[in-house]
Scaffold this motif. Structure first.
Motif, mmCIF file in Angstrom:
data_model
loop_
_atom_site.group_PDB
_atom_site.id
_atom_site.type_symbol
_atom_site.label_atom_id
_atom_site.label_comp_id
_atom_site.label_asym_id
_atom_site.label_seq_id
_atom_site.Cartn_x
_atom_site.Cartn_y
_atom_site.Cartn_z
ATOM 1 N N GLY A 56 41.838 53.729 28.615
ATOM 2 C CA GLY A 56 42.869 53.713 28.234
ATOM 3 C C GLY A 56 43.030 51.820 27.592
ATOM 4 O O GLY A 56 43.421 51.912 26.745
ATOM 5 N N GLY A 57 42.293 51.027 27.946
ATOM 6 C CA GLY A 57 42.093 49.943 27.581
ATOM 7 C C GLY A 57 43.424 48.861 27.604
ATOM 8 O O GLY A 57 43.386 47.713 27.439
ATOM 9 N N LEU A 58 43.643 49.744 28.611
ATOM 10 C CA LEU A 58 44.960 48.626 28.659
ATOM 11 C C LEU A 58 44.797 47.256 29.707
ATOM 12 O O LEU A 58 45.360 46.710 30.518
ATOM 13 C CB LEU A 58 45.632 49.717 29.523
ATOM 14 N N THR A 59 43.913 47.889 31.170
ATOM 15 C CA THR A 59 43.478 47.210 31.943
ATOM 16 C C THR A 59 42.030 46.739 32.073
ATOM 17 O O THR A 59 40.958 47.639 31.794
ATOM 18 C CB THR A 59 43.640 47.478 33.111
ATOM 19 N N LYS A 60 41.005 46.019 32.589
ATOM 20 C CA LYS A 60 39.574 46.138 33.119
ATOM 21 C C LYS A 60 40.032 45.467 35.117
ATOM 22 O O LYS A 60 40.491 45.284 35.448
ATOM 23 C CB LYS A 60 39.223 45.561 32.114
ATOM 24 N N SER A 61 38.390 45.897 35.014
ATOM 25 C CA SER A 61 38.785 45.375 37.073
ATOM 26 C C SER A 61 37.186 44.459 36.418
ATOM 27 O O SER A 61 36.881 44.639 35.929
ATOM 28 C CB SER A 61 38.311 47.171 37.271
ATOM 29 N N ARG A 62 37.365 43.947 37.995
ATOM 30 C CA ARG A 62 35.893 43.121 38.230
ATOM 31 C C ARG A 62 35.648 43.846 39.265
ATOM 32 O O ARG A 62 36.772 43.957 40.831
ATOM 33 C CB ARG A 62 37.102 41.417 38.250
ATOM 34 N N ARG A 63 34.572 43.881 39.681
ATOM 35 C CA ARG A 63 34.084 43.931 41.307
ATOM 36 C C ARG A 63 33.238 42.738 41.398
ATOM 37 O O ARG A 63 33.763 41.426 41.470
ATOM 38 C CB ARG A 63 32.491 44.245 40.620
ATOM 39 N N GLY A 64 33.110 42.724 43.350
ATOM 40 C CA GLY A 64 32.918 41.702 44.157
ATOM 41 C C GLY A 64 34.537 41.024 44.990
ATOM 42 O O GLY A 64 35.192 42.065 44.959
ATOM 43 N N ILE A 115 53.168 58.643 35.416
ATOM 44 C CA ILE A 115 53.566 57.304 34.602
ATOM 45 C C ILE A 115 54.718 56.647 34.984
ATOM 46 O O ILE A 115 54.912 55.224 34.667
ATOM 47 C CB ILE A 115 54.571 58.542 33.448
ATOM 48 N N ASP A 116 55.487 57.297 36.039
ATOM 49 C CA ASP A 116 56.116 56.591 36.695
ATOM 50 C C ASP A 116 55.727 54.712 37.199
ATOM 51 O O ASP A 116 55.923 53.204 37.301
ATOM 52 C CB ASP A 116 57.234 56.411 37.468
ATOM 53 N N TYR A 117 54.325 55.589 38.187
ATOM 54 C CA TYR A 117 54.111 54.429 39.027
ATOM 55 C C TYR A 117 53.096 53.826 37.869
ATOM 56 O O TYR A 117 52.785 52.289 38.281
ATOM 57 C CB TYR A 117 52.699 55.387 39.893
ATOM 58 N N ALA A 118 52.632 54.165 36.502
ATOM 59 C CA ALA A 118 51.790 53.642 35.574
ATOM 60 C C ALA A 118 52.027 52.211 34.927
ATOM 61 O O ALA A 118 51.775 51.465 35.084
ATOM 62 C CB ALA A 118 50.950 54.694 34.659
ATOM 63 N N PHE A 119 53.789 52.434 34.698
ATOM 64 C CA PHE A 119 54.557 51.647 33.917
ATOM 65 C C PHE A 119 54.943 50.414 35.112
ATOM 66 O O PHE A 119 54.176 49.405 35.106
ATOM 67 C CB PHE A 119 55.870 52.030 34.246
ATOM 68 N N LEU A 165 44.159 53.321 32.740
ATOM 69 C CA LEU A 165 44.476 52.391 32.237
ATOM 70 C C LEU A 165 42.950 51.641 31.729
ATOM 71 O O LEU A 165 43.382 51.564 30.737
ATOM 72 C CB LEU A 165 45.065 51.892 33.703
ATOM 73 N N ASN A 166 42.291 52.126 32.458
ATOM 74 C CA ASN A 166 40.998 51.423 32.628
ATOM 75 C C ASN A 166 40.345 51.558 31.222
ATOM 76 O O ASN A 166 39.736 51.426 30.316
ATOM 77 C CB ASN A 166 39.640 51.822 33.754
#
Length: 137
Positions: free
Chosen positions: A51-59, A7-11, A48-49
C-alpha cells in the motif's frame, strides 16, 4: 463496514512506526511491543508495504520504516492498504455499481443510493482527517 482486528493491528503498527519515525524497526519488536501475534504482524506489514505506507529493509539491521511522513498518514490510508476502499453498499462500488432495481444508467435516480453515498463520503472524510500522529503516545 466493519473495522476488523487486522485493521486495529495495522493502526497500532503504523502508530508504533510513527512514534519511531526515521528508525528501522524489526517486526519482532513491533509485534512484542504492540501485543500483536508475530505471523499476523508480518502479514499486515506486507500489505502496508504494498500500500506504500511502509517499506522494508533487509539485513542484520533490517526491519520496517514509514515510507511517508507520519503526519500525512490518515486512518483511511491504513484501511485502504489493508482492506481496500470503504463501500457501505454494493451499489456504491466504484468500478461496477450494481442496483437490482435500476440499471447503471439510472442508478443516479435511486434515493437510497444518493443517501448512502453521502454517508459513505462523510465516513471517508472523517477517517481522512484522522492522522496517525493524533494517536501516538
Amino acid at each position: 463496514m466493519k473495522l476488523t482486528q487486522e485493521i486495529d493491528y495495522a493502526f497500532r503498527i503504523i502508530a508504533h512506526l510513527a512514534a519511531h519515525e526515521g528508525q528501522v524497526v524489526g517486526a519482532p519488536i513491533i509485534a512484542e511491543t504492540m501485543g500483536i501475534p508475530s505471523r499476523f504482524t508480518l502479514r499486515i506489514l506486507r500489505k502496508l508495504n504494498l500500500g506504500g505506507l511502509t517499506k522494508s529493509r533487509r539485513g542484520a539491521k533490517g526491519g520496517y520504516i514509514l515510507n511517508r511522513p507520519a503526519e500525512s498518514i490518515s486512518l483511511y490510508d491504513i484501511i485502504l492498504a489493508i482492506d481496500g476502499p470503504i463501500e457501505l453498499n454494493r451499489c456504491l462500488h466504484s468500478n461496477d455499481p450494481y442496483c437490482n432495481r435500476f440499471n447503471t444508467k439510472q442508478i443516479a435516480g435511486c434515493k437510497f443510493h444518493q443517501s448512502i453515498h453521502g454517508l459513505q463520503n462523510d465516513v471517508i472524510n472523517q477517517l481522512e482527517n484522522m492522522k496517525i500522529t493524533d494517536y501516538i503516545d
